[in-house]
Enzyme design. Structure first.
Site, short mmCIF file in Angstrom:
data_model
loop_
_atom_site.label_atom_id
_atom_site.label_comp_id
_atom_site.label_asym_id
_atom_site.label_seq_id
_atom_site.Cartn_x
_atom_site.Cartn_y
_atom_site.Cartn_z
N ASN A 1 0.99 -1.31 -0.06
CA ASN A 1 0.13 0.07 0.03
C ASN A 1 0.80 1.14 -0.17
OD1 ASN A 1 -1.79 2.04 0.50
ND2 ASN A 1 -2.61 1.29 2.38
N ARG B 1 -2.74 -1.99 -3.37
CA ARG B 1 -3.98 -1.11 -3.10
C ARG B 1 -3.88 -0.01 -4.08
NH1 ARG B 1 -5.49 2.25 2.09
NH2 ARG B 1 -7.60 2.76 1.39
N HIS C 1 -12.89 3.66 0.19
CA HIS C 1 -12.79 2.60 1.26
C HIS C 1 -13.56 1.21 1.06
CE1 HIS C 1 -12.53 5.99 4.37
NE2 HIS C 1 -11.21 5.48 3.87
N ARG D 1 -10.69 16.87 6.92
CA ARG D 1 -11.43 17.17 5.53
C ARG D 1 -12.88 17.58 5.75
NH1 ARG D 1 -10.49 11.53 2.97
NH2 ARG D 1 -8.59 11.22 3.81
N GLU E 1 -8.20 -4.56 5.22
CA GLU E 1 -8.04 -4.52 3.71
C GLU E 1 -7.12 -5.34 3.07
OE1 GLU E 1 -7.89 -0.41 5.15
OE2 GLU E 1 -9.23 0.29 3.27
#
Ligand code: ADP
Length: 398
Positions: free
Chosen positions: A7, A91, A180, A241, A384
């Site tokens: 990743n 990923r 996600h 964010r 993940e």
């Protein structure tokens, strides 16, 4: 079969090595500050033994070289030789409109990942760098791309289109993609396993609440909605964010503060969210501590987050036509006892009622709803990397 999962971030690289015959993690680690001063590799083997290697890492190739060297090291290694690695899973943040599942990486796939740079300027270039570095260092080993957006490709057009002229969707691919996806799919499937029911027969809302947060509505084993949009900036208020705001605020602030496009982008991604509201931190642990000392703005930031998540649960229950399972995952979802309690407060109308004792759990799988309540509320740590390893195994076996 041994699979290396990668990743890549712009200055970091996370990895895990799986023995997929037993779905077991042999080693994992993180290379940090790639291309910056004081770079290092943190490596951990399954027995818990850890090592930190301080070494200059000028680019992703050097980082991967060090990872491979460490994995085969006589002291900290878990492989005799890098030839034991049968495949590599990557990923990849943005798969655009054309990738609805994971794929074996070819020249065409790389070209498409490159074409999507403008949709994910922070992530896709780093992801591609990792892929190309791996190709150089492990030539001939099959590589697979697992996209964060792929699971959400089942969203219907009424969910993924924005209220702007249709030709902008055609010309610039402007639509909701959702993110996600690997995490939402993993926890939804896992919820089915824990409850002993096929996940395809459950109406599920998954709340991935980390630094970046997104919520998904899942029915018939398909994603129908995700709070993130064209980019991971849309949705609920997050650590740094903004999440959803009136689009006019963007041009208004640009004018008032004399901000450029780059500055406003940086502002909305890095200076807003609960950090901006509280003026303290993006981390809920800091906010909860400040709140306990009576800090009003920290309290306000937490309240805004909880309010936002509650709104989505209500909206998504209506889209799903009911609700069977509510899942909490990622840093805050897995560990935030008070946040979970407050999100689920006053939700009896939807059949959601949690057991305060069962909710006192951090970082492990648990059913936290009261016995006999219609909606099962679960805490499930996301994984993940395992999903990436599974997809990689399946695709290279074909
Ligand atoms: P990401 O992968 O998006 O960077 P994580 O999934 O690691 O984020 O989640 C990080 C967030 O999880 C932290 O910012 C913090 O707010 C929250 N978190 C982690 N541990 C705890 C805890 N014990 N209590 C409350 N919040 C926590």
């Amino acid at each position: 079969m041994k699979i290396l999962v990668i990743n890549c971030g712009s200055s970091s690289l996370k990895y895990q090595v799986f023995d997929m015959d037993r779905e077991e993690v042999l080693a994992k680690g993180l290379a940090e500050r790639i291309g910056i001063k004081d770079s290092r590799l943190k490596h951990e083997v399954s027995s818990g033994q850890k090592v930190v290697i301080e070494q200059d890492l000028n680019d992703h190739i050097e980082a991967i070289q060090l990872v491979l060297k460490t994995l085969t090291d006589s002291k900290h290694g878990v492989l005799k030789d890098i030839s034991e690695i049968n495949a590599v899973g990557h990923r990849v943040a943005h798969g655009g409109p054309n990738f609805s599942s994971s794929v074996v990486i070819t020249e065409d796939v790389k070209k498409e990942i490159r074409e999507l740079f403008e949709l994910a300027p922070l992530h896709n270039p780093a992801n591609l760098q990792g892929i190309e570095a791996m190709e150089k260092l492990l030539p001939g080993v099959k590589q697979v791309a697992v996209f964060d957006t792929a699971f959400h490709q089942t969203m219907p057009p009424c969910a993924y289109l924005y209220g702007i002229p249709y030709e902008y969707y055609e010309k610039y691919k402007i639509r909701k993609y959702g993110f996600h996806g690997t995490s939402h799919k993993y926890v939804a499937q896992r919820a089915g396993e824990i409850l002993g029911k096929p996940w395809e027969q459950l109406k599920i809302i998954t709340c991935h609440l980390g630094n970046g947060a997104s919520i998904s509505a899942i029915k018939d084993g398909k994603s129908l909605e995700n709070t993130m949009g064209f980019t991971p900036l849309e949705g609920v208020i997050m650590g740094t964010r903004s999440g959803n705001i009136d689009p006019s605020i963007v041009t208004f602030i640009m004018e008032k503060e004399g901000m450029s496009i780059e500055e406003i982008n940086n502002f909305l991604n890095k200076k807003c969210g609960v950090l901006g509201v509280s003026g303290i931190s993006s981390d809920f642990r800091d906010l909860e501590a400040a709140c306990a000392q009576g800090n009003r703005r920290a309290q306000l930031a937490i309240e805004m987050f909880i309010y936002d998540v509650k709104l989505r649960i209500g909206a998504y229950t209506s889209i799903l036509g009911g609700l069977d399972v509510l899942v909490f995952t990622a840093g805050l979802g897995e560990n935030g006892i008070e946040v979970r309690r407050d999100i689920c407060k006053d939700m009896e109308f939807f059949g959601i009622k949690i057991d305060e004792e069962k909710n006192k759990v951090r970082g492990k799988e648990a059913i936290i709803s009261r016995d006999g309540e219609p909606v099962k509320v679960l805490v499930i740590p996301t994984n993940e990397e395992l999903m990436i390893a599974r997809d990689t195994k399946e695709l290279v076996a074909r």
